[in-house]
Design an enzyme around this catalytic site. Structure first.
Site, PDB file in Angstrom:
ATOM      1  N   GLU A   1       0.899  -1.119   0.140  1.00 25.10           N
ATOM      2  CA  GLU A   1      -0.014   0.281   0.077  1.00 25.10           C
ATOM      3  C   GLU A   1       0.986   1.222   0.172  1.00 25.10           C
ATOM      4  OE1 GLU A   1      -2.109   0.547   3.420  1.00 25.10           O
ATOM      5  OE2 GLU A   1      -3.551   2.019   2.972  1.00 25.10           O
TER       6      GLU A   1
ATOM      7  N   ASP B   1     -11.916   1.323   4.496  1.00 25.87           N
ATOM      8  CA  ASP B   1     -12.625   1.968   5.879  1.00 25.87           C
ATOM      9  C   ASP B   1     -13.596   3.006   5.458  1.00 25.87           C
ATOM     10  OD1 ASP B   1     -10.479   0.968   8.184  1.00 25.87           O
ATOM     11  OD2 ASP B   1      -9.306   1.760   6.492  1.00 25.87           O
TER      12      ASP B   1
HETATM   13  N1  HPA Z   1      -3.901  -0.047   6.086  1.00 22.96           N
HETATM   14  C1  HPA Z   1      -3.276  -0.232   7.042  1.00 22.96           C
HETATM   15  N2  HPA Z   1      -3.842  -0.540   8.116  1.00 22.96           N
HETATM   16  C2  HPA Z   1      -5.195  -0.284   8.357  1.00 22.96           C
HETATM   17  C3  HPA Z   1      -5.894   0.151   7.063  1.00 22.96           C
HETATM   18  C4  HPA Z   1      -5.097   0.468   5.951  1.00 22.96           C
HETATM   19  O1  HPA Z   1      -5.424   0.716   4.858  1.00 22.96           O
HETATM   20  N3  HPA Z   1      -7.129   0.666   7.499  1.00 22.96           N
HETATM   21  C5  HPA Z   1      -7.232   0.196   8.841  1.00 22.96           C
HETATM   22  N4  HPA Z   1      -6.147  -0.261   9.209  1.00 22.96           N
HETATM   23 ZN    ZN Z   2      -6.799  -2.097   5.133  1.00 24.65          ZN
END
Ligand code: HPA
Ligand code: ZN
Length: 315
Positions: A197, A276
């Site tokens: 990510e 989220d």
């Molecule tokens: N990335 C990492 N941790 C998380 C995320 C995310 O997008 N959403 C909630 N915890």
């Molecule tokens: Zn996530």
């Protein structure tokens, strides 16, 4: 949202239950639990949902989770999410929850789990939505803490289909959690992990080779590594991509730059998810709609993305 998009049967494979806490419910739970909030009202809180990176979001996400105290709170949170799913033809969910976010505040593991589980069962019976729950470890905490969480979970082994890894990615590579993932797999749990990510492609390799994950959560930075792309295609490893999240957290500057459809066309098993939704501006349906609006996603592409999500189920 176009009706044909809403009508597609879909599965959601990347959703943090704590991240589905809408500001209205957050305020209602704060009142129920007599918790003073640092925001004057719902609008002020919503206005604070402007992030430059993952960490800025996580700081607010953990602050928001503080209103979740009782079994009923976790039930209400999960039930509200399932009703959104029903409205968008999401027929199967594999949500994450972060036990450590709650046990570290003194909320017993079983209080969290019972509330979530009851709502998931009601969702199955009353809404026809099937499910598999994933326990996610917080990677900014030591592996030893993850082991303690897994131990707490084992009396409820049948409540889960797998373990995941989330929270701050950079500086917390998957290799730090090899042993606890091995233990979880030895209990018959599936493994998934957030990787690629904000973190580099190397973290995706580690998740695959060291944690032996069945899916990669996010994984969008795989496109920087051609050898990795080829592996994802050859082995048909699903990526649970979250387009609106990626824009909100500045992984891509704008939706027009998102690589999900390029990956789809190359044969990567990508899926569409909301991550989220209360914080990022939409549920699965809005994520599909954004791809249609900004990337020209066709109906045929949407069908393939939805089918990928059904094929990539672990439950
Ligand atoms: N990335 C990492 N941790 C998380 C995320 C995310 O997008 N959403 C909630 N915890
Ligand atoms: Zn996530």
């Amino acid at each position: 949202m176009p009706e044909w998009l809403n009508a597609l049967p879909k599965a959601e494979l990347h959703l943090h239950l704590e991240g589905s806490l809408e500001p209205e419910l957050l305020f209602a739970l704060a009142e129920r639990n007599q918790i003073a909030l640092p925001w004057a009202d719902v609008e002020t809180l919503r206005a604070a949902y402007a992030f430059n990176n993952l960490q800025e979001f996580l700081d607010l996400y953990y602050a928001g989770a503080n209103v979740l105290r009782s079994e009923q709170d976790f039930y209400d949170l999960t039930w509200a999410y399932l009703q959104r799913c029903k409205a968008q033809n999401v027929i199967h969910v594999e949500p994450f929850f972060d036990p450590q976010t709650h046990t570290d505040r003194g909320i017993p593991f079983e209080v969290v789990l019972r509330g979530i589980q009851q709502a998931l069962r009601d969702g199955e019976q009353q809404l026809g939505i099937s499910h598999g729950l994933i326990l996610s470890f917080l990677r900014h905490l030591p592996e030893e803490e993850a082991f303690k969480t897994l131990e707490q979970a084992m009396p409820f082994r049948d409540a889960f289909i797998g373990v995941g890894l989330d929270s701050s990615e950079k500086g917390f590579p998957p290799r730090l959690f090899q042993r606890v993932f091995a233990k979880a797999r030895s209990e018959g749990l599936h493994a998934v992990a957030h990787a690629g990510e904000e973190g580099p492609p190397e973290y995706i390799w580690e998740a695959l080779d060291l944690l032996k994950v069945k899916r990669i959560d996010h994984g969008v930075r795989a496109s920087e590594d051609e050898r990795l792309m080829q592996r994802l295609i050859d082995e048909q490893i699903p990526l649970t991509v979250c387009p609106l999240s990626n824009i909100k957290l500045c992984v891509f500057e704008h939706m027009g730059q998102h690589n999900i459809l390029e990956m789809l066309e190359r044969g990567v098993k990508v899926t569409v998810n909301s991550d989220d939704p209360a914080y990022f501006g939409g549920y699965v349906g809005e994520n599909f709609a954004a791809l249609h609006q900004h990337l020209g996603m066709t109906e045929a592409q949407a069908q393939r993305l939805a089918q990928n999500s059904l094929d990539a189920r672990l439950a």
